[in-house]
Design a protein around this motif. Structure first.
Motif, PDB file in Angstrom:
ATOM      1  N   GLY A 147      -4.345  10.304   3.662  1.00  0.00           N
ATOM      2  CA  GLY A 147      -5.011   9.245   2.898  1.00  0.00           C
ATOM      3  C   GLY A 147      -4.134   8.026   2.787  1.00  0.00           C
ATOM      4  O   GLY A 147      -2.910   8.094   2.979  1.00  0.00           O
ATOM      5  N   GLU A 148      -4.770   6.868   2.483  1.00  0.00           N
ATOM      6  CA  GLU A 148      -4.048   5.615   2.326  1.00  0.00           C
ATOM      7  C   GLU A 148      -4.857   4.668   1.453  1.00  0.00           C
ATOM      8  O   GLU A 148      -6.060   4.860   1.236  1.00  0.00           O
ATOM      9  CB  GLU A 148      -3.757   4.967   3.682  1.00  0.00           C
ATOM     10  CG  GLU A 148      -4.988   4.578   4.471  1.00  0.00           C
ATOM     11  CD  GLU A 148      -4.634   3.919   5.785  1.00  0.00           C
ATOM     12  OE1 GLU A 148      -3.663   3.135   5.811  1.00  0.00           O
ATOM     13  OE2 GLU A 148      -5.329   4.177   6.776  1.00  0.00           O
ATOM     14  N   GLY A 149      -4.154   3.659   0.986  1.00  0.00           N
ATOM     15  CA  GLY A 149      -4.819   2.657   0.143  1.00  0.00           C
ATOM     16  C   GLY A 149      -3.863   1.560  -0.233  1.00  0.00           C
ATOM     17  O   GLY A 149      -2.692   1.540   0.193  1.00  0.00           O
ATOM     18  N   SER A 150      -4.348   0.646  -1.051  1.00  0.00           N
ATOM     19  CA  SER A 150      -3.561  -0.470  -1.572  1.00  0.00           C
ATOM     20  C   SER A 150      -3.482  -0.326  -3.081  1.00  0.00           C
ATOM     21  O   SER A 150      -4.440   0.128  -3.730  1.00  0.00           O
ATOM     22  CB  SER A 150      -4.208  -1.814  -1.204  1.00  0.00           C
ATOM     23  OG  SER A 150      -4.264  -1.963   0.210  1.00  0.00           O
ATOM     24  N   PHE A 151      -2.320  -0.732  -3.602  1.00  0.00           N
ATOM     25  CA  PHE A 151      -2.124  -0.616  -5.039  1.00  0.00           C
ATOM     26  C   PHE A 151      -3.118  -1.546  -5.770  1.00  0.00           C
ATOM     27  O   PHE A 151      -3.345  -2.681  -5.382  1.00  0.00           O
ATOM     28  CB  PHE A 151      -0.684  -0.973  -5.415  1.00  0.00           C
ATOM     29  CG  PHE A 151       0.326   0.033  -4.924  1.00  0.00           C
ATOM     30  CD1 PHE A 151       0.454   1.261  -5.569  1.00  0.00           C
ATOM     31  CD2 PHE A 151       1.152  -0.242  -3.841  1.00  0.00           C
ATOM     32  CE1 PHE A 151       1.385   2.185  -5.133  1.00  0.00           C
ATOM     33  CE2 PHE A 151       2.084   0.674  -3.409  1.00  0.00           C
ATOM     34  CZ  PHE A 151       2.204   1.907  -4.041  1.00  0.00           C
ATOM     35  N   GLY A 152      -3.710  -1.001  -6.824  1.00  0.00           N
ATOM     36  CA  GLY A 152      -4.653  -1.779  -7.623  1.00  0.00           C
ATOM     37  C   GLY A 152      -6.056  -1.763  -7.068  1.00  0.00           C
ATOM     38  O   GLY A 152      -6.944  -2.425  -7.619  1.00  0.00           O
ATOM     39  N   GLU A 153      -6.303  -1.015  -6.001  1.00  0.00           N
ATOM     40  CA  GLU A 153      -7.631  -0.952  -5.394  1.00  0.00           C
ATOM     41  C   GLU A 153      -8.029   0.508  -5.193  1.00  0.00           C
ATOM     42  O   GLU A 153      -7.161   1.396  -5.191  1.00  0.00           O
ATOM     43  CB  GLU A 153      -7.652  -1.695  -4.050  1.00  0.00           C
ATOM     44  CG  GLU A 153      -7.325  -3.180  -4.148  1.00  0.00           C
ATOM     45  CD  GLU A 153      -7.345  -3.863  -2.805  1.00  0.00           C
ATOM     46  OE1 GLU A 153      -7.703  -3.176  -1.801  1.00  0.00           O
ATOM     47  OE2 GLU A 153      -6.998  -5.055  -2.733  1.00  0.00           O
ATOM     48  N   PRO A 154      -9.314   0.789  -4.968  1.00  0.00           N
ATOM     49  CA  PRO A 154      -9.723   2.163  -4.707  1.00  0.00           C
ATOM     50  C   PRO A 154      -9.105   2.673  -3.405  1.00  0.00           C
ATOM     51  O   PRO A 154      -8.737   1.919  -2.497  1.00  0.00           O
ATOM     52  CB  PRO A 154     -11.250   2.067  -4.604  1.00  0.00           C
ATOM     53  CG  PRO A 154     -11.597   0.806  -5.304  1.00  0.00           C
ATOM     54  CD  PRO A 154     -10.452  -0.126  -5.095  1.00  0.00           C
ATOM     55  N   ILE A 155      -8.989   3.964  -3.306  1.00  0.00           N
ATOM     56  CA  ILE A 155      -8.434   4.588  -2.094  1.00  0.00           C
ATOM     57  C   ILE A 155      -9.329   4.241  -0.907  1.00  0.00           C
ATOM     58  O   ILE A 155     -10.550   4.395  -0.943  1.00  0.00           O
ATOM     59  CB  ILE A 155      -8.333   6.104  -2.280  1.00  0.00           C
ATOM     60  CG1 ILE A 155      -7.358   6.430  -3.420  1.00  0.00           C
ATOM     61  CG2 ILE A 155      -7.872   6.774  -0.990  1.00  0.00           C
ATOM     62  CD1 ILE A 155      -7.270   7.906  -3.732  1.00  0.00           C
ATOM     63  N   GLU A 156      -8.717   3.760   0.143  1.00  0.00           N
ATOM     64  CA  GLU A 156      -9.467   3.345   1.316  1.00  0.00           C
ATOM     65  C   GLU A 156     -10.000   4.531   2.104  1.00  0.00           C
ATOM     66  O   GLU A 156     -11.107   4.475   2.652  1.00  0.00           O
ATOM     67  CB  GLU A 156      -8.590   2.476   2.215  1.00  0.00           C
ATOM     68  CG  GLU A 156      -8.153   1.164   1.553  1.00  0.00           C
ATOM     69  CD  GLU A 156      -7.206   0.385   2.431  1.00  0.00           C
ATOM     70  OE1 GLU A 156      -7.040   0.785   3.617  1.00  0.00           O
ATOM     71  OE2 GLU A 156      -6.619  -0.604   1.974  1.00  0.00           O
ATOM     72  N   GLY A 192       0.806  -1.205   0.000  1.00  0.00           N
ATOM     73  CA  GLY A 192       0.000   0.000   0.000  1.00  0.00           C
ATOM     74  C   GLY A 192       0.846   1.265   0.000  1.00  0.00           C
ATOM     75  O   GLY A 192       2.074   1.254  -0.157  1.00  0.00           O
ATOM     76  N   TYR A 193       0.195   2.358   0.259  1.00  0.00           N
ATOM     77  CA  TYR A 193       0.814   3.687   0.261  1.00  0.00           C
ATOM     78  C   TYR A 193       0.086   4.562   1.285  1.00  0.00           C
ATOM     79  O   TYR A 193      -1.046   4.253   1.700  1.00  0.00           O
ATOM     80  CB  TYR A 193       0.741   4.330  -1.127  1.00  0.00           C
ATOM     81  CG  TYR A 193      -0.651   4.388  -1.695  1.00  0.00           C
ATOM     82  CD1 TYR A 193      -1.517   5.441  -1.397  1.00  0.00           C
ATOM     83  CD2 TYR A 193      -1.110   3.365  -2.530  1.00  0.00           C
ATOM     84  CE1 TYR A 193      -2.802   5.476  -1.912  1.00  0.00           C
ATOM     85  CE2 TYR A 193      -2.391   3.394  -3.036  1.00  0.00           C
ATOM     86  CZ  TYR A 193      -3.233   4.448  -2.732  1.00  0.00           C
ATOM     87  OH  TYR A 193      -4.524   4.459  -3.228  1.00  0.00           O
ATOM     88  N   LEU A 194       0.736   5.646   1.642  1.00  0.00           N
ATOM     89  CA  LEU A 194       0.150   6.585   2.613  1.00  0.00           C
ATOM     90  C   LEU A 194       0.746   7.959   2.377  1.00  0.00           C
ATOM     91  O   LEU A 194       1.917   8.080   2.034  1.00  0.00           O
ATOM     92  CB  LEU A 194       0.419   6.122   4.047  1.00  0.00           C
ATOM     93  CG  LEU A 194      -0.073   7.033   5.184  1.00  0.00           C
ATOM     94  CD1 LEU A 194      -0.591   6.189   6.340  1.00  0.00           C
ATOM     95  CD2 LEU A 194       1.035   7.960   5.705  1.00  0.00           C
TER      96      LEU A 194
END
Length: 420
Positions: free
Chosen positions: A255-264, A233-235
């Motif tokens: 913000g944060e999320g996982s690659f290949g998925e919508p922003i959490e 993921g990223y942040l």
């Protein structure tokens, strides 16, 4: 016969009435014994004066050894006038270079001659005048009361004001006006070296930094890649302000999320910030959620540096739906060297009620603790590595499991911290 007897009687009478010059000079002296107490009194007075002078010099900080006023073994005893035969003394001044017929005058400790004779009873008016330098000396006008003392101070000390030496060295430094050349140069001498444009820019920067002028500051506190089990993921965590020393417009975004998925999750905040203490600001404004069920929150909080240099950011939120939540963040920079810095960090999220559509349970919603090690190539740019652990707590953990998520996640992070 009568004439011879008369002449003899006249001669005897004349011899009785006109004493010899030596006898005349010492008329009143009892030559059979020394003057009682005169020599002892003079030595005692000299010792007292020597002791007083030595104490004065000790008070001024001079080193004066103990026993300096005691007579040395080389001192000669005072001359006893009572045992001298004055009838054979030549009353005129001795010729220059002539010896003193075996007489030795006592010397004071300082090396100057001091007469120990008691002249108070001497009739100096009848003494014959001496030769050369002695011819101008009139003993009848001399004050003999000071004879026999310890030597006077040296000529270099006679004009000295010792009272001024009692003050400190700073008191002796004169206060002088500035030299005449001070301030005589041009008012803007730097222009001749750097140029008008460079100096104007420097002056404007000085005004901005010192008079509470308006400034823009932006910091990427955490911009990182997160390696973890499953999808990496990223942040991002960016904030900054525009304003002066007291009042600022403060903005924040996370913000944060996982690659290949919508922003959490993602949000932005716009805050008015007011300094309430040397190291703390009071903040109030709005927060807007950008993902999930979009909601707007009223924000109130504080931000600053707590004792022991903990950076603290605490805020409470009231959503447009009436939900009340809070978040507290804290971090501490521990310098290993001037450029290598270890930063522990912790974050705590709270909720006053369950919010099922957001997967948030009442009470403690989430805890995050991390440790990051960064190296400042420059103060404004510092890459880092670290580790971060997240826990969902209570009902929030149950919501996470129901959604197929792990309530405990370990992230290995690589990122960069910057500001400008």
């Amino acid at each position: 016969m009568k004439t011879f007897v008369a002449s003899l009687l006249a001669s005897l009478a004349a011899g009785t009435m006109l004493p010899a010059p030596a006898s005349a000079q010492h008329a009143g002296h009892d030559t059979s014994r020394p003057q009682p107490g005169a020599e002892t009194r003079t030595d005692h007075d000299a010792a007292d004066r020597c002791a007083q002078e030595a104490q004065r010099h000790r008070d001024m900080g001079h080193a004066v050894p103990d026993g300096a006023c005691e007579p040395t073994a080389s001192d000669q005893p005072a001359m006893d006038h009572g045992t001298m035969d004055h009838s054979q003394m030549s009353q005129g001044a001795m010729a220059e270079g002539e010896e003193s017929s075996g007489m030795e005058m006592p010397m004071a400790q300082s090396g100057q001659e001091s007469m120990e004779m008691d002249h108070s009873q001497m009739n100096h008016g009848d003494m014959p005048q001496g030769q050369a330098s002695q011819s101008e000396m009139d003993h009848s006008q001399m004050d003999h009361s000071q004879m026999g003392q310890v030597s006077a101070p040296s000529p270099a000390m006679q004009g000295m004001d010792h009272s001024a030496m009692q003050g400190s060295a700073d008191d002796m430094i004169p206060l002088l006006p500035p030299p005449p050349e001070a301030g005589s140069g041009p008012a803007r001498a730097g222009i001749a070296i750097w140029g008008e444009e460079a100096m104007n820019e420097a002056r404007q920067e000085l005004v901005r930094e010192t008079d509470g002028g308006m400034r823009l500051w932006i910091q990427g506190d955490r911009v990182e890649y997160r390696a973890r089990e499953g999808a990496d993921g990223y942040l991002w965590d960016v904030q900054g302000y525009y304003g002066g020393d007291i009042n600022k417009f403060w903005f924040k975004s996370e913000g944060e999320g996982s690659f290949g998925e919508p922003i959490e999750g993602a949000e932005v905040q716009a805050l008015w910030s007011r300094a309430i203490a040397p190291f703390f600001d009071f903040q109030a404004g709005v927060r807007q959620d950008l993902t999930g069920p979009e909601r707007t929150h009223a924000v109130i909080g504080i931000q600053g540096i707590a004792p022991y240099k903990f950076e603290v950011d605490a805020a409470a939120f009231i959503s447009s739906k009436g939900d009340v939540t809070a978040r507290i963040e804290g971090e501490l920079d521990q310098r290993i060297t001037q450029r290598l810095i270890l930063q522990p960090r912790a974050e705590l999220a709270l909720s006053a009620q369950d919010i099922p559509e957001l997967g948030v349970g009442a009470g403690i919603d989430r805890i995050e603790a991390g440790l990051r090690l960064r190296y400042e190539f420059a103060r404004e740019f510092a890459p880092y590595i670290g580790v971060s652990q997240e826990w969902r707590i209570g009902d929030s953990a149950a919501y996470a499991r129901a959604a197929g998520e792990d309530p405990s996640v370990t992230n290995y992070v690589v990122g960069v911290r910057f500001w400008f």
